[in-house]
Design a protein around this motif. Structure first.
Motif, PDB file in Angstrom:
ATOM      1  N   THR A 182      41.982  98.569  66.745  1.00  0.00           N
ATOM      2  CA  THR A 182      40.918  97.612  66.612  1.00  0.00           C
ATOM      3  C   THR A 182      40.640  97.372  65.395  1.00  0.00           C
ATOM      4  O   THR A 182      40.080  96.009  65.111  1.00  0.00           O
ATOM      5  CB  THR A 182      39.637  98.088  67.554  1.00  0.00           C
ATOM      6  N   HIS A 183      40.461  98.129  64.516  1.00  0.00           N
ATOM      7  CA  HIS A 183      40.128  97.870  62.993  1.00  0.00           C
ATOM      8  C   HIS A 183      41.070  96.990  62.422  1.00  0.00           C
ATOM      9  O   HIS A 183      40.748  96.454  61.379  1.00  0.00           O
ATOM     10  CB  HIS A 183      40.015  99.606  62.196  1.00  0.00           C
ATOM     11  N   LEU A 184      42.342  96.729  62.842  1.00  0.00           N
ATOM     12  CA  LEU A 184      43.220  95.907  62.214  1.00  0.00           C
ATOM     13  C   LEU A 184      43.253  94.531  62.874  1.00  0.00           C
ATOM     14  O   LEU A 184      43.905  93.554  62.349  1.00  0.00           O
ATOM     15  CB  LEU A 184      44.762  96.506  62.509  1.00  0.00           C
ATOM     16  N   ARG A 185      42.811  94.263  63.972  1.00  0.00           N
ATOM     17  CA  ARG A 185      42.519  93.080  64.662  1.00  0.00           C
ATOM     18  C   ARG A 185      41.585  91.901  63.897  1.00  0.00           C
ATOM     19  O   ARG A 185      40.942  92.192  62.947  1.00  0.00           O
ATOM     20  CB  ARG A 185      41.952  93.089  65.999  1.00  0.00           C
ATOM     21  N   ASP A 186      41.931  90.530  64.256  1.00  0.00           N
ATOM     22  CA  ASP A 186      41.299  89.463  63.591  1.00  0.00           C
ATOM     23  C   ASP A 186      39.963  89.712  63.987  1.00  0.00           C
ATOM     24  O   ASP A 186      39.172  89.375  64.888  1.00  0.00           O
ATOM     25  CB  ASP A 186      41.950  88.363  64.139  1.00  0.00           C
ATOM     26  N   GLY A 187      38.986  89.536  62.661  1.00  0.00           N
ATOM     27  CA  GLY A 187      37.575  89.529  62.908  1.00  0.00           C
ATOM     28  C   GLY A 187      36.929  88.276  62.430  1.00  0.00           C
ATOM     29  O   GLY A 187      35.573  88.265  62.174  1.00  0.00           O
ATOM     30  N   HIS A 188      37.392  86.999  62.264  1.00  0.00           N
ATOM     31  CA  HIS A 188      36.960  86.147  61.792  1.00  0.00           C
ATOM     32  C   HIS A 188      36.240  85.051  62.667  1.00  0.00           C
ATOM     33  O   HIS A 188      35.639  84.185  62.211  1.00  0.00           O
ATOM     34  CB  HIS A 188      38.217  85.173  60.995  1.00  0.00           C
ATOM     35  N   TYR A 189      36.597  85.073  64.167  1.00  0.00           N
ATOM     36  CA  TYR A 189      36.220  84.330  64.898  1.00  0.00           C
ATOM     37  C   TYR A 189      34.706  84.956  65.737  1.00  0.00           C
ATOM     38  O   TYR A 189      34.342  86.071  65.476  1.00  0.00           O
ATOM     39  CB  TYR A 189      37.109  84.278  66.283  1.00  0.00           C
ATOM     40  N   LYS A 190      34.076  84.207  66.154  1.00  0.00           N
ATOM     41  CA  LYS A 190      32.581  84.292  66.763  1.00  0.00           C
ATOM     42  C   LYS A 190      32.867  85.346  67.701  1.00  0.00           C
ATOM     43  O   LYS A 190      33.734  85.107  68.693  1.00  0.00           O
ATOM     44  CB  LYS A 190      32.154  82.946  67.180  1.00  0.00           C
ATOM     45  N   GLY A 191      32.098  86.421  67.872  1.00  0.00           N
ATOM     46  CA  GLY A 191      32.307  87.426  69.026  1.00  0.00           C
ATOM     47  C   GLY A 191      33.181  88.393  68.787  1.00  0.00           C
ATOM     48  O   GLY A 191      33.317  89.331  69.469  1.00  0.00           O
ATOM     49  N   ALA A 192      34.115  88.397  67.641  1.00  0.00           N
ATOM     50  CA  ALA A 192      34.919  89.409  67.479  1.00  0.00           C
ATOM     51  C   ALA A 192      34.404  90.602  67.201  1.00  0.00           C
ATOM     52  O   ALA A 192      34.758  91.980  67.462  1.00  0.00           O
ATOM     53  CB  ALA A 192      36.034  89.105  66.060  1.00  0.00           C
TER      54      ALA A 192
ATOM     55  N   LYS B 179      31.496  91.857  68.406  1.00  0.00           N
ATOM     56  CA  LYS B 179      30.946  92.451  69.691  1.00  0.00           C
ATOM     57  C   LYS B 179      31.960  93.384  70.201  1.00  0.00           C
ATOM     58  O   LYS B 179      31.988  94.107  70.972  1.00  0.00           O
ATOM     59  CB  LYS B 179      30.464  91.305  70.605  1.00  0.00           C
ATOM     60  N   LEU B 180      33.456  92.881  70.060  1.00  0.00           N
ATOM     61  CA  LEU B 180      34.368  93.350  70.505  1.00  0.00           C
ATOM     62  C   LEU B 180      34.941  94.746  69.587  1.00  0.00           C
ATOM     63  O   LEU B 180      35.710  95.421  70.222  1.00  0.00           O
ATOM     64  CB  LEU B 180      35.666  92.597  70.890  1.00  0.00           C
ATOM     65  N   GLY B 181      34.325  94.964  68.369  1.00  0.00           N
ATOM     66  CA  GLY B 181      34.666  95.905  67.723  1.00  0.00           C
ATOM     67  C   GLY B 181      35.727  95.678  66.999  1.00  0.00           C
ATOM     68  O   GLY B 181      36.287  96.481  66.270  1.00  0.00           O
ATOM     69  N   HIS B 182      36.309  94.411  66.890  1.00  0.00           N
ATOM     70  CA  HIS B 182      37.316  94.026  66.128  1.00  0.00           C
ATOM     71  C   HIS B 182      37.069  94.200  64.725  1.00  0.00           C
ATOM     72  O   HIS B 182      36.017  93.539  64.146  1.00  0.00           O
ATOM     73  CB  HIS B 182      37.913  92.594  66.426  1.00  0.00           C
ATOM     74  N   ALA B 183      38.153  94.518  63.755  1.00  0.00           N
ATOM     75  CA  ALA B 183      37.912  94.700  62.370  1.00  0.00           C
ATOM     76  C   ALA B 183      36.835  95.651  61.988  1.00  0.00           C
ATOM     77  O   ALA B 183      36.511  95.865  60.625  1.00  0.00           O
ATOM     78  CB  ALA B 183      37.895  93.253  61.639  1.00  0.00           C
ATOM     79  N   GLN B 184      36.220  96.149  62.769  1.00  0.00           N
ATOM     80  CA  GLN B 184      35.052  97.168  62.370  1.00  0.00           C
ATOM     81  C   GLN B 184      35.854  98.508  61.848  1.00  0.00           C
ATOM     82  O   GLN B 184      36.799  99.188  62.541  1.00  0.00           O
ATOM     83  CB  GLN B 184      34.159  97.450  63.655  1.00  0.00           C
ATOM     84  N   GLY B 185      35.413  99.085  60.646  1.00  0.00           N
ATOM     85  CA  GLY B 185      36.038 100.295  59.958  1.00  0.00           C
ATOM     86  C   GLY B 185      37.030 100.180  59.386  1.00  0.00           C
ATOM     87  O   GLY B 185      37.675 101.049  58.874  1.00  0.00           O
ATOM     88  N   TYR B 186      37.605  98.714  59.309  1.00  0.00           N
ATOM     89  CA  TYR B 186      38.696  98.446  58.324  1.00  0.00           C
ATOM     90  C   TYR B 186      38.621  98.761  56.798  1.00  0.00           C
ATOM     91  O   TYR B 186      37.383  98.346  56.280  1.00  0.00           O
ATOM     92  CB  TYR B 186      39.200  97.088  58.556  1.00  0.00           C
ATOM     93  N   ILE B 187      39.366  99.372  56.197  1.00  0.00           N
ATOM     94  CA  ILE B 187      39.215  99.882  54.838  1.00  0.00           C
ATOM     95  C   ILE B 187      40.304  98.886  53.955  1.00  0.00           C
ATOM     96  O   ILE B 187      41.401  98.674  54.369  1.00  0.00           O
ATOM     97  CB  ILE B 187      39.696 101.372  54.649  1.00  0.00           C
TER      98      ILE B 187
END
Length: 454
Positions: free
Chosen positions: A379-389, A391-399
């Motif tokens: 999940t920390h590698l997934r795309d976090g640029h779109y609205k709602g990402a 909330k899904l935890g996407h890109a959270q914790g990516y270093i």
């Protein structure tokens, strides 16, 4: 045309005794419809059609043209057809023997013919790349003011060999290499046409295949070889040009090589395996067989590019750029000079240190993917640029690696099912030894952090 007394006498002799001319001269097309190949340049309304009077003139009259292509594919032939078919004054010069003085004389004559008789002039200038910048400059006023319509032929890339002001005032027409079918049709016509051999001999099938290989896409060479073979057969009292007779007459043995059959693949395979085995001499032998048989140089270049990655890889990081550069050069220059470039690349690849680590690495990765060993992207590698990402935890914790010392972020990149899987196993050969050291240190650093949060 405006021949001198010697040219006029020669042409008069050829008309009285056509057999005194070489077969290639006798078989020159008389109209554009007889031209072999180059059909992309001979469509209705094309510049060459308009040069011979098929179309209007005036402000939309035919432009000056540059004919660019390797020897023997029809540049001079096209100019010859124009000279015979046009109702314009036609003058021919060669950049090998002419200079500014001769060019100015043609231009002065063109202006007099235009002003005094309303006669337009077509100037055919062969080998224009041999003209210096100053010599090319002398053509500019005549082309720009349309005192002459220039047909310039060159075997070299005009973007490098012709001044840009002259090129910008003209149309660049690129001639395509003649195919075996183009040459086969020409040879058959020469065998039966009254201007040619008039049915005096036939050509055996295997001899025809050898003749096409000898020609190497050059129409003039094909007809010259055919004439030599016909002369040898007739001297023997034979009605057919056999392979043996043709080999003797052109002093070149037939190579057992079928570009569409087993030999094509067997020799190509032997070339690559010789490179892989670092036998530079064997590799050059197979390369020579392919070249001599008329193999497409682009096919050879493609095989070399594959070899550079498949068998050398990072053991010599310059191998692939060398092969790619060779392929680009081959596409630009063609044979015969392309043989030098292919030799250069073949020697470099044969003598390079070898590693198939890149080949086995992608093979192993593909095998896992095809077996279903994939799993979701962390999940920390997934795309976090779109609205709602978020909330899904996407890109959270990516270093972000550039924010840490050494630009290596200790976090998990592979899916859970493949965490810790090692595909790339570098050798200690050549430059890959450095990569072997680097990859171990990087893997150790990545393993320190485990999976990123979120």
């Amino acid at each position: 045309m405006e021949p001198d007394l010697f040219t006029a006498a020669a042409e008069d002799r050829q008309e009285k005794d056509p057999s005194s001319s070489p077969l290639a001269v006798r078989m020159r097309p008389r109209t554009l419809d007889e031209v072999v190949g180059q059909q992309h340049l001979l469509k209705p309304g094309s510049p060459l059609r308009r040069l011979v009077g098929e179309g209007g003139g005036g402000p939309a009259g035919p432009s000056s043209v540059f004919l660019w292509g390797p020897p023997g594919i029809g540049k001079t032939t096209l100019a010859y057809v124009v000279s015979k078919a046009t109702n314009k004054r036609f003058v021919e010069l060669s950049a090998i023997t002419a200079g500014v003085k001769e060019v100015r004389a043609v231009i002065d004559g063109a202006r007099r013919a235009s002003g005094g008789f309303g006669k337009e002039t077509v100037l055919f200038l062969d080998e224009i790349h041999r003209f210096s910048k100053a010599q090319q400059d002398s053509l500019l006023p005549a082309v720009e003011n349309r005192w002459v319509t220039l047909i310039a032929a060159t075997t070299e890339n005009p973007y490098f060999s012709v001044i840009s002001p002259l090129l910008s005032r003209s149309l660049l027409l690129t001639l395509e290499p003649l195919t075996d079918e183009d040459l086969r049709g020409l040879v058959h016509r020469a065998l039966t046409d009254e201007r040619g051999l008039a049915g005096s001999v036939t050509l055996a099938e295997d001899a025809e295949a050898h003749l096409l290989r000898v020609a190497g896409g050059d129409a003039r060479r094909a007809l010259t070889a055919l004439e030599a073979g016909a002369g040898a057969a007739l001297d023997k009292g034979e009605a057919e040009i056999t392979l043996t007779t043709l080999e003797e007459s052109v002093d070149r043995a037939a190579v057992a090589y079928d570009r569409a059959g087993d030999q094509h693949y067997d020799v190509a395979s032997a070339l690559i395996k010789s490179i892989r085995g670092s036998d530079v001499d064997a590799a050059l032998h197979y390369l020579a067989r392919m070249i001599d048989a008329g193999e497409d140089p682009r096919f050879i270049a493609r095989r070399l590019m594959i070899s550079a990655s498949e068998d050398i890889g990072l053991a010599d990081p310059t191998a692939l750029p060398t092969a790619v550069a060779a392929a680009q050069a081959v596409a630009m220059i063609g044979f015969p000079e392309a043989a030098l470039t292919l030799s250069h690349a073949t020697i470099a690849l044969a003598l390079a240190p070898k590693s198939n680590a890149a080949t086995t690495a992608i093979g192993a990765a593909l095998e896992d993917v095809r077996k279903g060993h994939a799993g979701p992207v962390p999940t920390h590698l997934r795309d976090g640029h779109y609205k709602g990402a978020a909330k899904l935890g996407h890109a959270q914790g990516y270093i972000y690696p550039h924010d840490v010392p050494g630009a290596i972020a200790a976090q998990q990149y592979a899916p859970d099912a493949l965490a810790g899987k090692r595909y790339y196993q570098p050798t200690r050969y050549g430059a890959e030894a450095r990569y072997a050291d680097v990859v171990e240190k990087v893997r150790e650093r990545l393993a320190e952090g485990g999976r990123g949060e979120g």
